[in-house]
Design a protein around this motif. Sequence first.
Motif, PDB file in Angstrom:
ATOM      1  N   THR A   1      11.863  14.208  -5.045  1.00  0.00           N
ATOM      2  CA  THR A   1      12.064  12.790  -4.791  1.00  0.00           C
ATOM      3  C   THR A   1      10.873  12.044  -5.366  1.00  0.00           C
ATOM      4  N   THR A   2      10.927  10.738  -5.302  1.00  0.00           N
ATOM      5  CA  THR A   2       9.803   9.931  -5.751  1.00  0.00           C
ATOM      6  C   THR A   2       9.228   9.194  -4.555  1.00  0.00           C
ATOM      7  N   GLY A   3       7.923   9.244  -4.438  1.00  0.00           N
ATOM      8  CA  GLY A   3       7.239   8.566  -3.353  1.00  0.00           C
ATOM      9  C   GLY A   3       6.212   7.601  -3.904  1.00  0.00           C
ATOM     10  N   SER A   4       5.497   6.937  -3.011  1.00  0.00           N
ATOM     11  CA  SER A   4       4.436   6.032  -3.441  1.00  0.00           C
ATOM     12  C   SER A   4       3.184   6.337  -2.632  1.00  0.00           C
ATOM     13  N   VAL A   5       2.049   5.898  -3.160  1.00  0.00           N
ATOM     14  CA  VAL A   5       0.777   6.213  -2.532  1.00  0.00           C
ATOM     15  C   VAL A   5      -0.020   4.957  -2.213  1.00  0.00           C
ATOM     16  N   THR A   6      -0.782   5.035  -1.142  1.00  0.00           N
ATOM     17  CA  THR A   6      -1.850   4.079  -0.901  1.00  0.00           C
ATOM     18  C   THR A   6      -3.137   4.822  -1.219  1.00  0.00           C
ATOM     19  N   VAL A   7      -4.141   4.102  -1.691  1.00  0.00           N
ATOM     20  CA  VAL A   7      -5.350   4.764  -2.171  1.00  0.00           C
ATOM     21  C   VAL A   7      -6.587   4.020  -1.689  1.00  0.00           C
ATOM     22  N   SER A   8      -7.570   4.775  -1.236  1.00  0.00           N
ATOM     23  CA  SER A   8      -8.911   4.232  -1.027  1.00  0.00           C
ATOM     24  C   SER A   8      -9.879   5.155  -1.766  1.00  0.00           C
ATOM     25  N   GLU A   9     -10.918   4.573  -2.337  1.00  0.00           N
ATOM     26  CA  GLU A   9     -11.871   5.331  -3.149  1.00  0.00           C
ATOM     27  C   GLU A   9     -13.236   5.367  -2.486  1.00  0.00           C
ATOM     28  N   ARG A  10     -13.942   6.495  -2.713  1.00  0.00           N
ATOM     29  CA  ARG A  10     -15.320   6.615  -2.264  1.00  0.00           C
ATOM     30  C   ARG A  10     -16.069   7.426  -3.309  1.00  0.00           C
ATOM     31  N   PRO A  11     -17.108   6.844  -3.913  1.00  0.00           N
ATOM     32  CA  PRO A  11     -17.884   7.595  -4.911  1.00  0.00           C
ATOM     33  C   PRO A  11     -18.602   8.780  -4.260  1.00  0.00           C
TER      34      PRO A  11
ATOM     35  N   GLY B   1     -18.124  12.183  -9.234  1.00  0.00           N
ATOM     36  CA  GLY B   1     -16.737  11.754  -9.291  1.00  0.00           C
ATOM     37  C   GLY B   1     -16.408  10.763  -8.199  1.00  0.00           C
ATOM     38  N   VAL B   2     -15.120  10.748  -7.864  1.00  0.00           N
ATOM     39  CA  VAL B   2     -14.613   9.826  -6.854  1.00  0.00           C
ATOM     40  C   VAL B   2     -13.684  10.602  -5.926  1.00  0.00           C
ATOM     41  N   MET B   3     -13.854  10.408  -4.628  1.00  0.00           N
ATOM     42  CA  MET B   3     -12.940  10.993  -3.651  1.00  0.00           C
ATOM     43  C   MET B   3     -11.874   9.961  -3.346  1.00  0.00           C
ATOM     44  N   LEU B   4     -10.632  10.312  -3.640  1.00  0.00           N
ATOM     45  CA  LEU B   4      -9.500   9.433  -3.363  1.00  0.00           C
ATOM     46  C   LEU B   4      -8.825   9.917  -2.090  1.00  0.00           C
ATOM     47  N   ARG B   5      -8.434   8.983  -1.247  1.00  0.00           N
ATOM     48  CA  ARG B   5      -7.706   9.298  -0.024  1.00  0.00           C
ATOM     49  C   ARG B   5      -6.615   8.274   0.154  1.00  0.00           C
ATOM     50  N   GLY B   6      -5.587   8.653   0.876  1.00  0.00           N
ATOM     51  CA  GLY B   6      -4.545   7.683   1.132  1.00  0.00           C
ATOM     52  C   GLY B   6      -3.371   8.270   1.872  1.00  0.00           C
ATOM     53  N   LEU B   7      -2.267   7.570   1.733  1.00  0.00           N
ATOM     54  CA  LEU B   7      -1.032   7.931   2.411  1.00  0.00           C
ATOM     55  C   LEU B   7       0.056   8.096   1.357  1.00  0.00           C
ATOM     56  N   LEU B   8       0.783   9.201   1.418  1.00  0.00           N
ATOM     57  CA  LEU B   8       1.914   9.468   0.528  1.00  0.00           C
ATOM     58  C   LEU B   8       3.175   9.200   1.330  1.00  0.00           C
ATOM     59  N   THR B   9       3.989   8.276   0.869  1.00  0.00           N
ATOM     60  CA  THR B   9       5.223   7.902   1.556  1.00  0.00           C
ATOM     61  C   THR B   9       6.400   8.285   0.670  1.00  0.00           C
ATOM     62  N   TYR B  10       7.384   8.990   1.246  1.00  0.00           N
ATOM     63  CA  TYR B  10       8.537   9.427   0.460  1.00  0.00           C
ATOM     64  C   TYR B  10       9.726   9.658   1.401  1.00  0.00           C
ATOM     65  N   PRO B  11      10.953   9.550   0.854  1.00  0.00           N
ATOM     66  CA  PRO B  11      12.131   9.823   1.696  1.00  0.00           C
ATOM     67  C   PRO B  11      12.285  11.323   1.931  1.00  0.00           C
ATOM     68  N   ARG B  12      12.578  11.684   3.183  1.00  0.00           N
ATOM     69  CA  ARG B  12      12.751  13.091   3.552  1.00  0.00           C
ATOM     70  C   ARG B  12      13.908  13.161   4.528  1.00  0.00           C
ATOM     71  N   GLU B  13      15.003  13.762   4.096  1.00  0.00           N
ATOM     72  CA  GLU B  13      16.248  13.841   4.846  1.00  0.00           C
ATOM     73  C   GLU B  13      16.668  12.429   5.266  1.00  0.00           C
ATOM     74  N   ASP B  14      16.786  12.149   6.545  1.00  0.00           N
ATOM     75  CA  ASP B  14      17.244  10.830   6.991  1.00  0.00           C
ATOM     76  C   ASP B  14      16.097   9.924   7.406  1.00  0.00           C
ATOM     77  N   ASP B  15      14.895  10.272   7.038  1.00  0.00           N
ATOM     78  CA  ASP B  15      13.720   9.549   7.508  1.00  0.00           C
ATOM     79  C   ASP B  15      12.760   9.319   6.338  1.00  0.00           C
ATOM     80  N   THR B  16      11.724   8.555   6.604  1.00  0.00           N
ATOM     81  CA  THR B  16      10.654   8.359   5.630  1.00  0.00           C
ATOM     82  C   THR B  16       9.428   9.089   6.138  1.00  0.00           C
TER      83      THR B  16
END
Length: 184
Positions: free
Chosen positions: A105-115, A119-134
Amino acid sequence: MSVRWQQVDSVADVEAPLGDLPDPEKPGWVRRWLWAPALAASVAVYVTQRLVENPSGELEMWLMLALLALLMVTAVAALVRYRDDQHVARATQDVAALRRDARATTGSVTVSERPVGDGVMLRGLLTYPREDDTAEDTWSLLVADGDAPGPRPGDPAAVWWAPGSDTVVARYHRGWADELRRRA
Protein backbone atom coordinates in the motif's frame (compact mmCIF):
# COMPACT_ATOMS: atom_id res chain seq x y z
CA MET A 1 4.84 -2.04 15.58
CA SER A 2 8.29 -1.63 14.15
CA VAL A 3 9.17 -0.08 10.82
CA ARG A 4 12.06 -1.40 8.72
CA TRP A 5 13.01 1.57 6.59
CA GLN A 6 14.62 1.03 3.18
CA GLN A 7 16.14 3.92 1.25
CA VAL A 8 16.30 2.53 -2.30
CA ASP A 9 18.65 3.61 -5.08
CA SER A 10 16.16 4.26 -7.87
CA VAL A 11 12.54 5.19 -8.48
CA ALA A 12 11.82 1.75 -9.98
CA ASP A 13 13.06 -0.01 -6.82
CA VAL A 14 10.40 1.59 -4.61
CA GLU A 15 7.49 -0.42 -5.99
CA ALA A 16 9.52 -3.51 -6.94
CA PRO A 17 8.40 -6.74 -5.27
CA LEU A 18 9.43 -6.98 -1.65
CA GLY A 19 11.85 -9.80 -2.30
CA ASP A 20 13.63 -11.81 0.34
CA LEU A 21 13.99 -10.16 3.70
CA PRO A 22 17.05 -11.04 5.76
CA ASP A 23 16.56 -13.05 8.91
CA PRO A 24 16.95 -11.02 12.08
CA GLU A 25 20.46 -10.82 13.49
CA LYS A 26 21.15 -12.67 16.70
CA PRO A 27 22.98 -10.80 19.47
CA GLY A 28 26.68 -11.41 19.96
CA TRP A 29 28.26 -14.26 21.90
CA VAL A 30 28.89 -12.29 25.09
CA ARG A 31 25.31 -11.05 25.24
CA ARG A 32 23.94 -14.56 24.71
CA TRP A 33 26.25 -16.53 27.00
CA LEU A 34 27.47 -14.21 29.78
CA TRP A 35 25.07 -15.86 32.21
CA ALA A 36 26.91 -19.23 32.01
CA PRO A 37 30.37 -18.16 33.24
CA ALA A 38 28.73 -15.89 35.83
CA LEU A 39 26.72 -18.86 37.11
CA ALA A 40 29.83 -21.07 37.16
CA ALA A 41 31.75 -18.41 39.10
CA SER A 42 28.81 -18.12 41.54
CA VAL A 43 28.89 -21.86 42.15
CA ALA A 44 32.68 -21.76 42.63
CA VAL A 45 32.41 -18.95 45.21
CA TYR A 46 29.59 -20.79 47.01
CA VAL A 47 31.60 -24.02 47.15
CA THR A 48 34.65 -22.08 48.37
CA GLN A 49 32.51 -20.45 51.04
CA ARG A 50 31.33 -23.87 52.26
CA LEU A 51 34.77 -25.53 52.16
CA VAL A 52 36.68 -22.89 54.11
CA GLU A 53 36.77 -23.88 57.77
CA ASN A 54 36.60 -21.12 60.38
CA PRO A 55 36.88 -18.18 57.96
CA SER A 56 37.66 -14.79 59.37
CA GLY A 57 34.83 -12.28 59.43
CA GLU A 58 36.47 -10.26 56.67
CA LEU A 59 36.93 -13.27 54.36
CA GLU A 60 33.36 -14.39 54.98
CA MET A 61 32.08 -10.89 54.14
CA TRP A 62 34.11 -10.72 50.88
CA LEU A 63 32.95 -14.18 49.80
CA MET A 64 29.33 -13.22 50.50
CA LEU A 65 29.67 -9.92 48.58
CA ALA A 66 31.33 -11.74 45.67
CA LEU A 67 28.54 -14.31 45.66
CA LEU A 68 25.84 -11.63 45.67
CA ALA A 69 27.55 -9.66 42.89
CA LEU A 70 27.97 -12.77 40.73
CA LEU A 71 24.36 -13.80 41.31
CA MET A 72 23.21 -10.32 40.24
CA VAL A 73 25.32 -10.51 37.08
CA THR A 74 23.89 -13.99 36.40
CA ALA A 75 20.31 -12.80 36.88
CA VAL A 76 20.70 -9.73 34.68
CA ALA A 77 22.55 -11.65 31.96
CA ALA A 78 19.89 -14.39 31.99
CA LEU A 79 17.15 -11.76 31.71
CA VAL A 80 18.94 -10.09 28.80
CA ARG A 81 19.28 -13.47 27.07
CA TYR A 82 15.58 -14.21 27.64
CA ARG A 83 14.49 -10.83 26.22
CA ASP A 84 16.85 -11.20 23.24
CA ASP A 85 15.44 -14.65 22.50
CA GLN A 86 11.89 -13.27 22.64
CA HIS A 87 12.83 -10.41 20.32
CA VAL A 88 14.54 -12.70 17.79
CA ALA A 89 11.61 -15.15 17.84
CA ARG A 90 9.08 -12.35 17.24
CA ALA A 91 11.21 -10.80 14.49
CA THR A 92 11.57 -14.22 12.83
CA GLN A 93 7.77 -14.68 12.90
CA ASP A 94 7.30 -11.20 11.41
CA VAL A 95 9.76 -11.89 8.59
CA ALA A 96 8.03 -15.23 7.87
CA ALA A 97 4.62 -13.48 7.77
CA LEU A 98 5.96 -10.84 5.36
CA ARG A 99 7.52 -13.53 3.14
CA ARG A 100 4.25 -15.48 3.13
CA ASP A 101 1.58 -12.78 2.82
CA ALA A 102 3.00 -9.29 2.22
CA ARG A 103 0.47 -6.67 1.14
CA ALA A 104 1.51 -3.43 -0.50
CA THR A 105 0.00 0.00 0.00
CA THR A 106 1.05 3.62 -0.01
CA GLY A 107 1.37 5.58 3.19
CA SER A 108 2.56 9.01 4.23
CA VAL A 109 5.07 10.20 6.79
CA THR A 110 5.49 12.98 9.28
CA VAL A 111 9.10 13.92 9.90
CA SER A 112 11.13 15.68 12.55
CA GLU A 113 14.89 16.14 12.21
CA ARG A 114 17.70 16.24 14.75
CA PRO A 115 21.35 16.71 13.75
CA VAL A 116 23.67 14.01 15.09
CA GLY A 117 27.39 13.47 14.53
CA ASP A 118 27.84 12.86 10.82
CA GLY A 119 24.21 13.03 9.74
CA VAL A 120 20.62 13.62 10.68
CA MET A 121 18.29 11.49 12.79
CA LEU A 122 14.82 11.49 11.26
CA ARG A 123 11.79 10.47 13.30
CA GLY A 124 8.12 10.53 12.66
CA LEU A 125 4.87 8.74 12.12
CA LEU A 126 4.08 6.40 9.20
CA THR A 127 0.37 6.37 8.38
CA TYR A 128 -1.08 3.80 5.98
CA PRO A 129 -4.31 1.85 5.37
CA ARG A 130 -4.33 -1.60 6.99
CA GLU A 131 -7.36 -3.85 6.52
CA ASP A 132 -10.38 -1.78 7.65
CA ASP A 133 -8.40 0.72 9.67
CA THR A 134 -5.60 3.27 9.39
CA ALA A 135 -2.37 2.25 11.08
CA GLU A 136 0.05 4.74 12.58
CA ASP A 137 3.55 3.50 13.41
CA THR A 138 6.49 5.47 14.75
CA TRP A 139 9.75 5.20 12.87
CA SER A 140 13.31 6.51 12.99
CA LEU A 141 16.06 6.62 10.39
CA LEU A 142 19.66 7.78 10.58
CA VAL A 143 20.67 9.50 7.35
CA ALA A 144 24.45 9.87 7.20
CA ASP A 145 26.12 12.70 5.32
CA GLY A 146 26.39 11.66 1.68
CA ASP A 147 23.44 9.23 1.83
CA ALA A 148 20.30 9.72 -0.25
CA PRO A 149 18.07 12.35 1.38
CA GLY A 150 15.38 11.10 3.72
CA PRO A 151 11.67 11.76 3.48
CA ARG A 152 10.09 15.18 3.87
CA PRO A 153 6.95 15.84 5.93
CA GLY A 154 3.89 14.57 4.07
CA ASP A 155 5.89 12.53 1.54
CA PRO A 156 4.42 9.21 0.41
CA ALA A 157 6.19 5.93 1.11
CA ALA A 158 5.58 2.43 -0.22
CA VAL A 159 4.55 0.17 2.66
CA TRP A 160 4.44 -3.64 2.94
CA TRP A 161 2.60 -5.23 5.82
CA ALA A 162 1.27 -8.69 6.63
CA PRO A 163 -1.59 -9.87 8.84
CA GLY A 164 -0.25 -11.12 12.15
CA SER A 165 3.02 -9.24 11.79
CA ASP A 166 4.21 -6.40 14.00
CA THR A 167 6.75 -5.29 11.41
CA VAL A 168 6.18 -3.23 8.30
CA VAL A 169 8.65 -2.43 5.53
CA ALA A 170 8.65 1.12 4.21
CA ARG A 171 10.53 2.06 1.03
CA TYR A 172 11.32 5.56 -0.02
CA HIS A 173 13.01 7.51 -2.80
CA ARG A 174 12.61 11.26 -3.12
CA GLY A 175 12.16 11.08 -6.92
CA TRP A 176 9.36 8.53 -6.50
CA ALA A 177 7.64 10.74 -3.92
CA ASP A 178 7.85 13.77 -6.24
CA GLU A 179 6.51 11.74 -9.18
CA LEU A 180 3.61 10.42 -7.09
CA ARG A 181 2.75 13.93 -5.91
CA ARG A 182 2.71 15.20 -9.51
CA ARG A 183 0.30 12.43 -10.53
CA ALA A 184 -2.06 13.18 -7.61
